[in-house]
Design a protein around this motif. Sequence first.
Motif, mmCIF file in Angstrom:
data_model
loop_
_atom_site.group_PDB
_atom_site.id
_atom_site.type_symbol
_atom_site.label_atom_id
_atom_site.label_comp_id
_atom_site.label_asym_id
_atom_site.label_seq_id
_atom_site.Cartn_x
_atom_site.Cartn_y
_atom_site.Cartn_z
ATOM 1 N N GLU A 141 5.098 -5.285 11.273
ATOM 2 C CA GLU A 141 4.180 -6.389 11.547
ATOM 3 C C GLU A 141 3.126 -6.554 10.466
ATOM 4 O O GLU A 141 2.334 -7.499 10.506
ATOM 5 C CB GLU A 141 3.534 -6.196 12.924
ATOM 6 N N GLY A 142 3.116 -5.696 9.465
ATOM 7 C CA GLY A 142 2.157 -5.779 8.367
ATOM 8 C C GLY A 142 2.473 -6.914 7.408
ATOM 9 O O GLY A 142 3.413 -7.685 7.602
ATOM 10 N N ASN A 143 1.665 -6.998 6.343
ATOM 11 C CA ASN A 143 1.778 -8.106 5.385
ATOM 12 C C ASN A 143 2.530 -7.756 4.116
ATOM 13 O O ASN A 143 2.745 -8.621 3.282
ATOM 14 C CB ASN A 143 0.379 -8.604 5.014
ATOM 15 N N THR A 144 2.900 -6.472 3.946
ATOM 16 C CA THR A 144 3.596 -6.068 2.727
ATOM 17 C C THR A 144 4.780 -5.176 3.080
ATOM 18 O O THR A 144 4.852 -4.622 4.185
ATOM 19 C CB THR A 144 2.682 -5.278 1.764
ATOM 20 N N ALA A 145 5.668 -5.021 2.133
ATOM 21 C CA ALA A 145 6.852 -4.183 2.328
ATOM 22 C C ALA A 145 6.562 -2.707 2.109
ATOM 23 O O ALA A 145 7.346 -1.850 2.519
ATOM 24 C CB ALA A 145 7.955 -4.639 1.375
ATOM 25 N N THR A 146 5.439 -2.377 1.490
ATOM 26 C CA THR A 146 5.161 -1.017 1.040
ATOM 27 C C THR A 146 5.232 0.016 2.158
ATOM 28 O O THR A 146 5.911 1.034 2.034
ATOM 29 C CB THR A 146 3.775 -0.960 0.360
ATOM 30 N N ASN A 147 4.503 -0.213 3.253
ATOM 31 C CA ASN A 147 4.479 0.764 4.341
ATOM 32 C C ASN A 147 5.848 0.907 4.990
ATOM 33 O O ASN A 147 6.277 2.016 5.318
ATOM 34 C CB ASN A 147 3.430 0.402 5.380
ATOM 35 N N LEU A 148 6.547 -0.203 5.178
ATOM 36 C CA LEU A 148 7.872 -0.151 5.789
ATOM 37 C C LEU A 148 8.840 0.611 4.888
ATOM 38 O O LEU A 148 9.584 1.483 5.353
ATOM 39 C CB LEU A 148 8.389 -1.558 6.082
#
Length: 117
Positions: free
Chosen positions: A15-22
């Motif tokens: 649900e975040g705004n960037t791909a980094t954490n995923l």
Amino acid sequence: MGTAFSTETLRQSIEGNTATNLLSLYADDAELRVVDRNTQPSSPRVLHGRDEIGELLEDVYSRDMTHKVERCVMDGDTVAFSESCLYSDGVRVLAESMITLRDGKIAEQIMIQAWDE
């Protein structure tokens, strides 16, 4: 022993705004199989490793859309979740994923997705 996998971290990452954490949730040698209208079950799109998966995620998260995890179930090293996405123009996407974990990271994922036509 690996770190524990958290479904809440998965939800926040999707649900975040960037791909980094995923992307950080995937093992280095993870495999992602995508089945949809264009890549059907007999010949799915198969991505190998975090680099290829990262390219897909960067593309997805560069779009003007929102992501929401509707349901998520974890049983041992298996996680299943439903994700709904909404583009700014109103087009909806629904994705169902089955994940296999190894040492607290996503080792395999099968995603089946459908878009509004």
